[in-house]
Scaffold this motif. Structure first.
Motif, short mmCIF file in Angstrom:
data_model
loop_
_atom_site.label_atom_id
_atom_site.label_comp_id
_atom_site.label_asym_id
_atom_site.label_seq_id
_atom_site.Cartn_x
_atom_site.Cartn_y
_atom_site.Cartn_z
N LYS A 178 4.53 -0.46 -12.78
CA LYS A 178 4.34 -0.15 -11.36
C LYS A 178 4.16 -1.43 -10.49
O LYS A 178 4.86 -1.61 -9.50
CB LYS A 178 3.12 0.76 -11.20
CG LYS A 178 3.06 1.44 -9.84
CD LYS A 178 1.79 2.21 -9.65
CE LYS A 178 0.64 1.28 -9.41
NZ LYS A 178 -0.64 1.95 -9.23
N ASP A 179 3.30 -2.31 -10.91
CA ASP A 179 3.03 -3.53 -10.11
C ASP A 179 4.27 -4.41 -9.97
O ASP A 179 4.54 -4.97 -8.90
CB ASP A 179 1.91 -4.36 -10.75
CG ASP A 179 0.56 -3.71 -10.52
OD1 ASP A 179 0.50 -2.80 -9.65
OD2 ASP A 179 -0.41 -4.08 -11.20
N ASP B 16 0.84 -1.21 0.00
CA ASP B 16 0.00 0.00 0.00
C ASP B 16 0.87 1.25 0.00
O ASP B 16 0.64 2.19 -0.77
CB ASP B 16 -0.93 0.01 1.22
CG ASP B 16 -2.03 -1.03 1.07
OD1 ASP B 16 -2.18 -1.54 -0.08
OD2 ASP B 16 -2.70 -1.37 2.07
N GLU C 15 2.67 1.69 -3.28
CA GLU C 15 1.72 2.06 -4.33
C GLU C 15 1.44 3.56 -4.30
O GLU C 15 1.49 4.26 -5.32
CB GLU C 15 0.43 1.26 -4.17
CG GLU C 15 -0.42 1.35 -5.42
CD GLU C 15 -1.39 0.19 -5.54
OE1 GLU C 15 -1.42 -0.67 -4.64
OE2 GLU C 15 -2.11 0.18 -6.56
N ILE C 16 1.21 4.06 -3.09
CA ILE C 16 0.90 5.48 -2.94
C ILE C 16 2.10 6.33 -3.37
O ILE C 16 1.97 7.28 -4.14
CB ILE C 16 0.49 5.78 -1.47
CG1 ILE C 16 -0.84 5.07 -1.15
CG2 ILE C 16 0.38 7.28 -1.22
CD1 ILE C 16 -1.14 4.94 0.32
N GLU C 17 3.27 5.91 -2.86
CA GLU C 17 4.46 6.72 -3.13
C GLU C 17 4.87 6.67 -4.60
O GLU C 17 5.23 7.68 -5.19
CB GLU C 17 5.63 6.23 -2.25
CG GLU C 17 5.44 6.52 -0.77
CD GLU C 17 5.12 7.96 -0.46
OE1 GLU C 17 5.84 8.86 -0.95
OE2 GLU C 17 4.11 8.20 0.24
N GLY D 256 3.17 7.63 -11.76
CA GLY D 256 1.78 7.57 -12.18
C GLY D 256 1.29 6.13 -12.27
O GLY D 256 1.70 5.29 -11.47
N ASP D 257 0.48 5.83 -13.29
CA ASP D 257 -0.12 4.50 -13.40
C ASP D 257 0.56 3.64 -14.47
O ASP D 257 -0.08 2.94 -15.23
CB ASP D 257 -1.62 4.67 -13.73
CG ASP D 257 -2.43 3.66 -12.92
OD1 ASP D 257 -1.80 2.86 -12.18
OD2 ASP D 257 -3.65 3.66 -13.04
N LYS D 258 1.84 3.76 -14.50
CA LYS D 258 2.57 3.04 -15.55
C LYS D 258 2.45 1.52 -15.38
O LYS D 258 2.23 1.02 -14.29
CB LYS D 258 4.06 3.43 -15.51
CG LYS D 258 4.34 4.69 -16.27
CD LYS D 258 5.84 4.86 -16.42
CE LYS D 258 6.11 6.13 -17.20
NZ LYS D 258 7.55 6.39 -17.30
N TYR E 104 2.99 6.10 -7.12
CA TYR E 104 1.99 6.79 -7.93
C TYR E 104 2.34 8.25 -8.11
O TYR E 104 2.14 8.85 -9.16
CB TYR E 104 0.61 6.61 -7.27
CG TYR E 104 -0.51 7.14 -8.13
CD1 TYR E 104 -0.96 6.42 -9.26
CD2 TYR E 104 -1.11 8.37 -7.85
CE1 TYR E 104 -1.98 6.92 -10.05
CE2 TYR E 104 -2.14 8.86 -8.65
CZ TYR E 104 -2.57 8.12 -9.74
OH TYR E 104 -3.58 8.59 -10.53
N LYS E 105 2.92 8.78 -7.03
CA LYS E 105 3.30 10.20 -7.05
C LYS E 105 4.34 10.48 -8.15
O LYS E 105 4.35 11.52 -8.76
CB LYS E 105 3.89 10.61 -5.70
CG LYS E 105 2.87 10.76 -4.61
CD LYS E 105 3.60 11.19 -3.33
CE LYS E 105 2.71 11.09 -2.13
NZ LYS E 105 3.48 11.25 -0.91
#
Lengths: 281, 453
Positions: free
Chosen positions: B387-388, B371, B374-376, B382-384, B378-379
């Motif tokens: 990311k996962d 979590d 994910e938050i950090e 973004g939603d690349k 995203y900053k």
């Protein structure tokens, strides 16, 4: 006298039993070799007597007992080699040793058959046949006793050790193959009966003939004849049942034991209680 | 999840009692039915006590291997034991013949059973096959779950290492060997003897193989289904052995009785296959020749009264077992080494089991870290797509050491404080762990098990 000679095989047999205390495979093998040595010594003594006295009737009690012991051992050795059941030596040898000791300790009494005039050859054959027959029945008796105990163990499933270390050692040492097996014991019992019966039959017939000659009549029935006939009848019934109806196993073993006990009784009866009836003074 | 084993064996119960239990579990249907009954068993609050179950039945034992619900602790075991005892026996005192093993004891017991250390004849090979059969049945019934799967597989592995690493199975002490030795006490050589085998089971197969090894050349096999007997011969024997075997119709086996010297009975029949009255004429036809009967079936298939007939010798599975008992000593010496292997397998399994307790903590910790990442992330990115991937990779790297620590701590009773510290450090107390627990137990345990491997 030469009676001291009896002590040699007797001592050998007794010594062989001391070896069994060690419960080792090697000592079991040594035990068997010593027993055979004992028998060879017994045979040598037998031939010494034969050379000295020639082929004559055993007219002394001690000689008679020795002759009996030799025939018994001879038959047992033959059976043990033929059936590869050397364990029977374990049970018969004490009887032979006792016989030899009895032979040594009994007085050197001369048996004086009152039938000296009777054909000596018939008397000799009578004694020989009866001794061979009785020895075979003695073996059947011992084998039957082993059978009864062994069968009891198997039936009750008690004290029946399949892989007893001691048993394995005895087994390997005495070439028993499958160890004590009921079928073989029963078979030996049957063979003893089949071979022994004709001997005892002819022996008894000769005995009756001799008795008739002795008492100058065949009409009077003597106690020895009655007992002999009863014994003969037991074995006759047993042989008939075995041959015709296939009787075997425990029942046959019990018959053999009973028959031999009767033989022992008739022998004691005739020799000790009524020696006169057996042609002895 | 707790593991519970309730059962009875040759040490705890007499043959007649084992027979009673065995009769009620004789067929697959009966076992399936009873397994379902056990799964339906509920406590006072109406909650199911058992989650997984497997039933093992052999001639010497009947056992119920169960994975318990978390609320079955405490009285649960006794409720189950009471239920099982009542199911098989009307007398209440019979409950005592059942033993009960829980958790570590249960695992040890199962591993010992699988390794044939608890068998009547230590080291006999049949038990492993029977255990595999019990497990397969449980899989078929769908009464076993992830927990029992793991337990059984570990048991099979343990048995395998015991057999390969010790000499426990090398000395020939088995029911089949004993049967041959006993026949050698009755018969003078087996070459000419004829053997009749009633039923085509595992034990029968081994005994027949032994008889062939000892010279028997005439063996008749009678099975209720002739096809199965033919299949049994095809699958179980070599070419040379097959020459000695003849299949006959089961309905005609009595015609072969008079000519058979040894009769081996291992059918699955509930009643006596050979009765007293059947043998009397047979022994007459045989002219009193000895007849050796071996009953290795459970329930017994040969009337025990038959042993009273002259020249007939009957041995059942208990008789053979009692005789062999004296000679188990040789194998007992090997069993000491085997027990060490069992112990290490038990320890390994218990570590695994205990580590399951750590799963909720590990999952919450991973969720927490994920979590945050994910938050950090995203900053900054973004939603690349990546990311996962980055989140998973970082989570694994960051949490590798703490996860190991949690696993070690959960396997150790003294490690509770370490887990508490981790919970406090990451503020995991507030996380609702019950959902994760539920997920592990019911939905997809495999996902979480991978985590702790």
């Amino acid at each position: 006298m030469l009676k001291e000679l009896y002590l040699v095989p007797a001592a050998v047999y007794i010594f062989s039993y001391a070896l069994l205390l060690f419960k080792e495979k090697k000592t079991y093998k040594a035990f068997i070799s010593i027993i055979y040595t004992g028998f060879v010594l017994q045979t040598l003594i037998f031939f010494i007597f034969l050379i000295i006295k020639g082929l004559t009737l055993p007219v002394h009690i001690d000689r008679f007992v020795f002759f009996n012991a030799w025939i018994l051992m001879f038959i047992v050795v033959l059976f043990s080699l033929f059936y590869k059941v050397e364990y029977i030596l374990l049970y018969i040898t004490p009887l032979v040793a006792i016989n030899l000791l009895v032979g040594f300790f009994v007085p050197h009494i001369h048996l004086r058959p009152v039938i000296l005039n009777v054909d000596k050859a018939i008397l000799f054959t009578h004694i020989l046949l009866i001794l061979i027959g009785d020895s075979l029945f003695a073996l059947a008796f011992i084998v039957s006793l082993i059978y009864i105990f062994q069968e009891r163990k198997i039936k009750n499933k008690k004290n029946l050790k399949l892989f007893d270390k001691k048993d394995v050692q005895i087994s390997t040492a005495l070439h028993q193959g499958g160890g004590y097996n009921l079928e073989l014991l029963d078979n030996i019992n049957y063979q003893c009966l089949k071979i022994g019966f004709p001997f005892i039959t002819v022996g008894i017939i000769m005995g009756i003939y001799l008795s008739g000659t002795l008492f100058k009549t065949f009409i009077i029935i003597k106690p020895i004849e009655i007992i002999s006939l009863i014994t003969w009848l037991i074995y006759a019934v047993l042989l008939h049942e075995r041959m015709a109806k296939g009787m075997r196993g425990k029942r046959a073993a019990i018959f053999s034991v009973a028959g031999f006990l009767l033989i022992l009784f008739s022998l004691s009866f005739s020799f000790y209680l009524f020696p006169a009836f057996h042609g002895l003074k | 999840m707790d593991i519970l084993i309730i059962g009875l064996n040759h040490k705890s119960a007499e043959i007649c009692d084992r027979e009673t239990v065995s009769k009620k579990l004789l067929t697959v249907e009966l076992r399936h039915d009873f397994a379902n009954k056990l799964l339906d068993l509920k406590n006072e609050d109406g909650r199911s006590l058992i989650k997984e179950v497997a039933i093992l039945t052999t001639c010497n034992r009947s056992e119920f291997i169960m994975g318990l619900s978390s609320w079955a602790q405490g009285k649960g075991g006794h409720i189950i034991k009471n239920y099982i005892a009542k199911y098989f026996f009307s007398e209440t005192e019979k409950e005592n013949i059942f033993y009960m093993r829980l958790n570590e004891d249960a695992v040890r017991h199962l591993f010992s059973v699988a390794s044939s250390l608890d068998s009547m004849i230590i080291g006999e090979p049949q038990i492993l096959g029977q255990l595999k059969e019990a497990y397969n049945e449980a899989c078929e019934f769908k009464t076993s779950g992830q927990f029992l799967n793991k337990l059984f597989h570990r048991a099979f592995n343990c048995a395998k290492s015991v057999r390969t690493e010790t000499k426990i199975a090398s000395s020939p002490v088995s029911v089949s060997y004993a049967a041959v030795e006993l026949s050698r006490k009755i018969f003078n050589g087996l070459d000419e003897k004829k053997v009749l085998l009633l039923g085509a089971g595992e034990m029968g197969k081994l005994t027949v193989k032994h008889f062939i090894k000892y010279g028997v050349r005439n063996i008749y096999i009678a099975n209720r289904t002739k096809k199965n007997a033919l299949k049994f011969i095809e699958e179980s024997f070599g070419t040379a052995e097959k020459d000695c075997l003849n299949v006959i119709d089961f309905s005609e086996y009595y015609k072969f009785l008079p000519q058979s010297d040894i009769v081996l009975c291992s059918t699955g029949s509930e009643d006596y296959v050979l009765k007293y009255a059947d043998i009397i004429p047979v022994i007459k036809i045989r002219k009193q020749k000895p007849l050796f009967l071996i009953d290795i079936s459970m329930p017994r298939n040969i009337d025990p009264e038959i042993n009273k007939i002259s020249n007939v010798y009957l041995f059942d599975i208990d008789d053979i077992g009692k005789m062999i008992e004296d000679n188990i000593e040789i194998r007992r010496q090997e069993a000491a080494a085997a027990n060490e292997l069992v112990e290490s397998s038990v320890k390994e399994f218990m570590n695994w089991k205990e580590s399951l307790n750590a799963v909720p903590v590990i999952i919450s910790l991973r969720n927490k870290v994920k979590d945050i990442l994910e938050i950090e992330l995203y900053k900054y990115i973004g939603d690349k797509k990546e990311k996962d991937l980055i989140i998973n990779s970082l989570t694994n790297k960051i949490l590798h050491e703490p996860t190991m620590l949690i696993k070690r701590a959960s396997a150790n009773p003294e490690g509770v404080s370490s887990i508490e510290t981790i919970k406090a450090l990451f503020n995991l107390e507030s996380t609702d762990l019950s959902d994760t627990d539920k997920d592990i137990e019911n939905e997809n345990p495999g996902k979480y098990i991978k985590l702790i491997k």
